[in-house]
Design an enzyme around this catalytic site. Structure first.
Site, PDB file in Angstrom:
ATOM      1  N   LYS A 183       0.834  -1.207   0.000  1.00  0.00           N
ATOM      2  CA  LYS A 183       0.000   0.000   0.000  1.00  0.00           C
ATOM      3  C   LYS A 183       0.868   1.257   0.000  1.00  0.00           C
ATOM      4  O   LYS A 183       2.070   1.195   0.323  1.00  0.00           O
ATOM      5  CB  LYS A 183      -0.907  -0.010   1.241  1.00  0.00           C
ATOM      6  CG  LYS A 183      -0.138   0.047   2.564  1.00  0.00           C
ATOM      7  CD  LYS A 183      -1.055  -0.201   3.764  1.00  0.00           C
ATOM      8  CE  LYS A 183      -0.283  -0.175   5.070  1.00  0.00           C
ATOM      9  NZ  LYS A 183      -1.121  -0.577   6.213  1.00  0.00           N
ATOM     10  N   TYR A 230      14.660  30.511   6.942  1.00  0.00           N
ATOM     11  CA  TYR A 230      13.509  31.283   7.422  1.00  0.00           C
ATOM     12  C   TYR A 230      13.471  31.366   8.947  1.00  0.00           C
ATOM     13  O   TYR A 230      13.617  30.352   9.633  1.00  0.00           O
ATOM     14  CB  TYR A 230      12.209  30.629   6.955  1.00  0.00           C
ATOM     15  CG  TYR A 230      11.984  30.661   5.468  1.00  0.00           C
ATOM     16  CD1 TYR A 230      12.169  31.837   4.728  1.00  0.00           C
ATOM     17  CD2 TYR A 230      11.559  29.526   4.793  1.00  0.00           C
ATOM     18  CE1 TYR A 230      11.942  31.857   3.357  1.00  0.00           C
ATOM     19  CE2 TYR A 230      11.321  29.534   3.422  1.00  0.00           C
ATOM     20  CZ  TYR A 230      11.523  30.705   2.712  1.00  0.00           C
ATOM     21  OH  TYR A 230      11.294  30.717   1.369  1.00  0.00           O
TER      22      TYR A 230
HETATM   23  C1  PLP Z   1      -0.357  -1.607   6.922  1.00  0.00           C
HETATM   24  C2  PLP Z   1      -0.968  -2.867   7.386  1.00  0.00           C
HETATM   25  C3  PLP Z   1      -0.179  -4.007   7.611  1.00  0.00           C
HETATM   26  C4  PLP Z   1       1.336  -3.979   7.569  1.00  0.00           C
HETATM   27  O1  PLP Z   1       1.813  -3.463   8.784  1.00  0.00           O
HETATM   28  P1  PLP Z   1       3.390  -3.387   9.091  1.00  0.00           P
HETATM   29  O2  PLP Z   1       3.482  -2.996  10.498  1.00  0.00           O
HETATM   30  O3  PLP Z   1       3.937  -2.356   8.150  1.00  0.00           O
HETATM   31  O4  PLP Z   1       3.927  -4.740   8.795  1.00  0.00           O
HETATM   32  C5  PLP Z   1      -0.825  -5.191   7.931  1.00  0.00           C
HETATM   33  N1  PLP Z   1      -2.173  -5.240   8.026  1.00  0.00           N
HETATM   34  C6  PLP Z   1      -2.953  -4.162   7.858  1.00  0.00           C
HETATM   35  C7  PLP Z   1      -4.416  -4.268   8.018  1.00  0.00           C
HETATM   36  C8  PLP Z   1      -2.379  -2.933   7.530  1.00  0.00           C
HETATM   37  O5  PLP Z   1      -3.152  -1.853   7.386  1.00  0.00           O
END
Ligand code: PLP
Length: 400
Positions: free
Chosen positions: A58, A290
């Site tokens: 993702k 800045y």
């Molecule tokens: C993002 C996510 C993962 C992966 O989690 P990590 O800690 O990056 O391994 C697994 N399951 C769900 C539902 C997620 O949203």
């Protein structure tokens, strides 16, 4: 354009500047080491030997570039890919991925039919979702592959235990009708990155209870799954049939409590480099960037790093972010701006075009993602995921 086939632009040598092999026209770039990613997937499969592995890709593979990372993960034996949104899952199909893919973040009216027709697994946490799934499956004459999600204590997505038997019964009825096959039962941890947290055991108990309810009602899923990266690394009893690893695939540790990546045979996949845009002498007492939150303590050399918060360098790194320039760690001097920040080189020499390494695996002396997370009060997940679309990703070692 196939990113994986791009030349490793940042690695092209420039003979007129020996010792600075990354010198090219690139302002800032992220190198993605796909050999490291494959090794990480293999190491994780070894840790969860009784289960299948889902590589979570993702958010553009946590900023690393979804398609090349997905291909590399498959090559290293990831039987599953996971995404948050259906759009991400459908993009994997358009790119030719044919393996198991699950996406879990749905809203009413989502592209259920497209997902079912693309053989993408979908998730339901509530009756409304199951109803939209069965309607879409009926409309296209297919059987939807569904994972039912139970909230075992995270308090986010997932069906409340009180409503679980009802969701299970509705899913069983849809199976009888032929519109749905429940292929997965699943949940997600709240505090797996804090090993020993009491919620972990409580969530495991609640999950086992939910599985028993579903199985008594006649559901026979292919996979039961609950473990994210920290649970995969630290909690074998959470592995069930499938582990969903994200951040660890990219060679990062979920938290300092879990450990450093090397403890688990993981290697960071992303290196973020920039080339100095300006190097100049300035007198003592010169305000920098800045707000003038940094003032030169004496006559010194300032170097301009052409990467800012538009590129994902957190503005919270102002005065704290570490960067390797001219052989030493420097600290961001003054504020991070949209496109650039400054470091004070003291008496050290450098010239425009020299390399600045913000983070990488750490073995060339550069800071790591964990160093940036600590310096900015966040987690490694956010450091890599927020790297901006303006930063070109160069995928190295795309094939073995
Ligand atoms: C993002 C996510 C993962 C992966 O989690 P990590 O800690 O990056 O391994 C697994 N399951 C769900 C539902 C997620 O949203």
């Amino acid at each position: 354009m196939d990113v994986a086939s791009e030349p490793a632009a940042l690695r092209q040598a420039a003979p007129e500047h020996p010792g600075n092999e990354h010198r090219t026209g690139l302002r800032v770039g992220a190198e993605i080491d796909l050999a490291a990613l494959r090794d990480n997937v293999r190491a994780l499969r070894g840790r969860a030997a009784g289960a299948e592995l889902m590589a979570v890709v993702k958010a553009d593979a946590y900023g690393h570039g979804m398609l090349p990372c997905a291909r590399a993960a498959r090559r290293a034996g990831a039987a599953w890919l996971g995404t948050a949104t259906p759009e991400e899952a459908l993009a994997l199909r358009v790119a030719g991925d044919r393996g198991r893919v699950l996406c879990w973040l749905w809203t009413p009216g989502g592209p259920w039919r497209e997902a079912i027709e693309a053989d993408v697994d979908v998730s339901a946490s509530a009756r409304w979702a199951l109803e939209e799934i069965t309607a879409a499956a009926r409309a296209c004459g297919r059987t939807a592959r569904v994972h039912l999600k139970v909230d075992t204590g995270l308090g986010r997505n997932g069906c409340q235990p009180a409503d679980w038997a009802d969701l299970v019964a509705a899913a069983r009825a849809a199976e009888a009708e032929g519109t749905v096959r429940v292929v997965g039962l699943w949940s997600h941890f709240a505090c797996a990155d804090e090993p020993g947290h009491p919620s972990i055991a409580a969530q495991l108990d609640a999950f086992r209870e939910a599985l028993a309810v579903a199985e008594r009602a006649g559901l026979a899923p292919e996979v039961r799954h609950m473990a994210n990266s920290p649970a995969t690394l630290t909690l074998p009893e959470s592995h069930f049939d499938l582990v969903r690893t994200g951040v660890s695939v990219y060679g990062l540790s979920p938290s300092p409590e879990v450990g450093v990546p090397a403890d688990f045979g993981l290697r960071p996949v992303m290196t973020l480099r920039a080339r100095l845009a300006v190097v100049k002498r300035v007198p003592a007492g010169h305000g920098v960037s800045y707000g003038h939150h940094y003032t030169t303590p004496g006559e010194t050399t300032l170097a301009l790093v052409p990467a800012g918060y538009a590129d994902g360098v957190p503005r919270h790194a102002s005065g704290t972010g570490p960067v390797l320039v001219a052989g030493k760690w420097r600290t961001v001097a003054g504020r991070v701006a949209m496109d650039q920040f400054v470091v004070d080189l003291g008496g050290d020499a450098a010239e425009a075009g020299d390399e600045a390494v913000l983070f990488g695996p750490g073995d060339a002396g550069e800071p790591t993602v964990e160093d940036w997370a600590r310096a900015t009060g966040t987690i490694g997940y956010e450091i890599v995921t927020r790297i901006g679309a303006r930063v070109p990703r160069t995928h190295l070692n795309a094939d073995t």
